[in-house]
Design an enzyme around this catalytic site. Structure first.
Site, short mmCIF file in Angstrom:
data_model
loop_
_atom_site.label_atom_id
_atom_site.label_comp_id
_atom_site.label_asym_id
_atom_site.label_seq_id
_atom_site.Cartn_x
_atom_site.Cartn_y
_atom_site.Cartn_z
N ARG A 1 0.86 -1.19 0.00
CA ARG A 1 0.00 0.00 0.00
C ARG A 1 0.90 1.23 0.00
O ARG A 1 1.83 1.32 0.81
CB ARG A 1 -0.87 -0.02 1.26
N TYR B 1 -2.92 11.87 6.39
CA TYR B 1 -3.18 10.58 6.98
C TYR B 1 -2.24 9.50 6.44
O TYR B 1 -1.99 9.45 5.23
CB TYR B 1 -4.64 10.16 6.68
N ASP C 1 -5.05 3.79 -0.07
CA ASP C 1 -6.17 4.02 0.84
C ASP C 1 -6.60 5.49 0.72
O ASP C 1 -5.81 6.39 1.03
CB ASP C 1 -5.73 3.70 2.27
N HIS D 1 -9.23 6.70 2.32
CA HIS D 1 -9.69 7.03 3.66
C HIS D 1 -10.92 7.94 3.68
O HIS D 1 -10.97 8.93 4.41
CB HIS D 1 -8.56 7.60 4.51
N GLU E 1 -8.99 1.94 -1.75
CA GLU E 1 -9.73 1.56 -0.55
C GLU E 1 -10.53 2.75 -0.01
O GLU E 1 -10.04 3.88 -0.02
CB GLU E 1 -8.70 1.10 0.47
N GLU F 1 -13.47 -1.71 6.42
CA GLU F 1 -12.79 -1.80 7.72
C GLU F 1 -13.63 -1.23 8.86
O GLU F 1 -13.42 -1.60 10.00
CB GLU F 1 -11.41 -1.15 7.67
N ARG G 1 -13.28 -5.68 3.26
CA ARG G 1 -12.16 -5.57 4.19
C ARG G 1 -12.55 -5.73 5.66
O ARG G 1 -11.85 -5.28 6.57
CB ARG G 1 -11.43 -4.24 3.96
N GLU H 1 -4.04 -7.36 5.13
CA GLU H 1 -3.17 -6.24 5.54
C GLU H 1 -2.31 -6.67 6.72
O GLU H 1 -2.77 -7.35 7.63
CB GLU H 1 -4.05 -5.05 5.95
N TRP I 1 -12.29 11.55 8.12
CA TRP I 1 -10.95 10.99 8.36
C TRP I 1 -10.92 9.57 7.91
O TRP I 1 -11.81 8.80 8.21
CB TRP I 1 -10.58 11.06 9.85
#
Ligand code: KDG
Ligand code: MG
Length: 401
Positions: free
Chosen positions: A147, A159, A209, A211, A235, A261, A282, A338, A401
């Protein structure tokens, strides 16, 4: 066999973890991860006050019935706190069942479907040049999937980009603030992947990602701009409360999509999976109701060409990682796992039999999960309040976030 005790252990070997340890009258014990980053004590209290009293005297062999009892019996279904607590109980009961049977848990799930679990690591750096060095170090260690996150020119902090080797998202007692610009981001990310492909060629598996920071049409533009670099996935392109947004992204790009996630149940992913709006789901053991429920999600996903890509950040303890590896090894539709790597202090508190070699993790052959908590070590690291950062747009508006 009966459950005689269940201990909720909170420890902070550099970051907070919540662990449930179930004890039986025959001396067999099991562990489950109950860590919910930045909200650890909410799950610890839920377990202590509302779950542990229900476990005493129960037959630990009745995993499905205990899951249903805790899920249906609560009346207030779902949500990260409830589902992490249920997950901890479920995981610990699978650990006990494996120990009683004398088999690693993956054998109870149907045996291995592959020789090892392909993992992806995090290459995070402030600039493109420095992220290339990070990627090289992963390639040298045998990683086949990486990643990639970098700082964004014009933004002070971003981030996923850390100073040290072990990135820690919960970076202060009270939330720190990052500043975000979608324009800067969308301009920069394709440059990163163009350079990475130039340096490492076409076959290294690359992930990114987002996010939850974009709108569907912005995510569609990102996905399209990254198509020449053939990512394995982007992601969390958008916040997933409004799942219809994924349909719009899908219409515009062939870049594969991964999400999940922050999902807690099969109901959170049902529409995304059955409408084939995503490519990787995920969810993982601790936040999606344990091994029992995660397996159910992955079985549904298998019907719709969706593969697993379980979350494995460092705020999921080695107990969750061990449990995830048993599931990963057994399911037919495994995609990637991951693996952010825990610190040596965390590994000391949680002795485990899983190991990394040439890009793969292996859960080991110990009966049960092959992981435990050293309670003496854990007691040396008392809880410390820690928060995830927040994110604002340049004009001060709160963002995702
Ligand atoms: O607790 C939040 C972290 O686990 C998360 O920020 C990490 O997005 C993450 C990832 O993909 O590992
Ligand atoms: Mg993520």
């Amino acid at each position: 066999m009966r459950i005689t005790e269940a201990r909720v252990i909170v420890t902070c070997p550099g970051r907070n973890f919540v662990t449930l340890k179930i004890v039986t009258d025959e001396g067999v014990t099991g562990v489950g991860d109950a860590t919910l980053n930045s909200r650890e004590l909410a799950v610890a209290a839920y377990l202590t006050e509302h779950v542990v009293p229900l476990l005493i005297g129960r037959d630990p062999a009745r995993i499905e019935d205990t899951w249903q009892y805790l899920y249906r019996g609560a009346y207030w279904r779902r949500g990260p706190v409830t589902m992490s607590a249920i997950a901890a109980v479920d995981t610990a009961l699978w650990d006990i069942k494996g120990k009683v049977a004398g088999l690693p848990v993956y054998q109870l799930l149907g045996g291995r479907s592959r020789s090892g679990v392909t993992v992806y690591g995090h290459a995070n750096a402030s600039s493109i040049e420095s992220v290339l060095a990070e990627i090289s170090s992963y390639v040298d260690r045998g990683y086949q999937a990486i990643r990639v996150q970098t700082g964004i020119p014009g933004l002070e902090s971003t981030y996923g980009v850390s100073a040290g080797a072990h990135y820690e998202p919960a970076d202060a007692a009270l939330p720190t603030e990052n500043v975000w610009s979608t324009a800067h981001y969308l301009d920069h990310v394709p440059r990163v992947f163009a350079r990475v492909r130039e340096e490492f060629g076409p076959t290294l598996r690359l992930l990114h990602d987002v996010h939850h920071r974009l709108t569907p049409i912005e995510a569609a533009r990102l996905g399209r701009s990254l198509e020449p670099y053939a990512l394995t996935w982007i992601e969390d392109p958008v916040p997933a409360e409004l799942q219809e947004g994924f349909r719009l992204i899908r219409q515009h790009t062939t870049t594969p999509l991964a999400v999940g996630e922050v999902f807690n149940t099969i109901w959170d992913c049902q529409e995304l999976i059955t409408s084939q709006l995503i490519d990787y789901i995920r969810t993982t053991v601790v936040h999606a109701g344990g091994i029992t429920h995660l397996r159910r999600i992955f079985d549904l996903a298998a019907l719709y060409h969706v593969r697993s890509g379980s979350h494995g950040a460092t705020d999921l303890s080695p107990v969750c990682m061990a449990a995830a590896l048993h599931v990963d090894l057994a399911i037919p539709n495994f995609g990637l796992q991951e693996y952010m790597r825990h610190t040596p202090a965390t590994d000391e508190v949680f002795p485990h039999s899983y190991w990394f070699e040439d890009g793969y993790l292996h859960p080991g052959e110990e009966p049960g999960l092959g992981v435990d908590i050293d309670e003496e070590q854990a007691a040396r690291h008392p809880y410390r309040p820690a928060s995830l950062p927040v994110n604002r747009l340049q004009d001060g508006t709160m963002h995702n976030w």
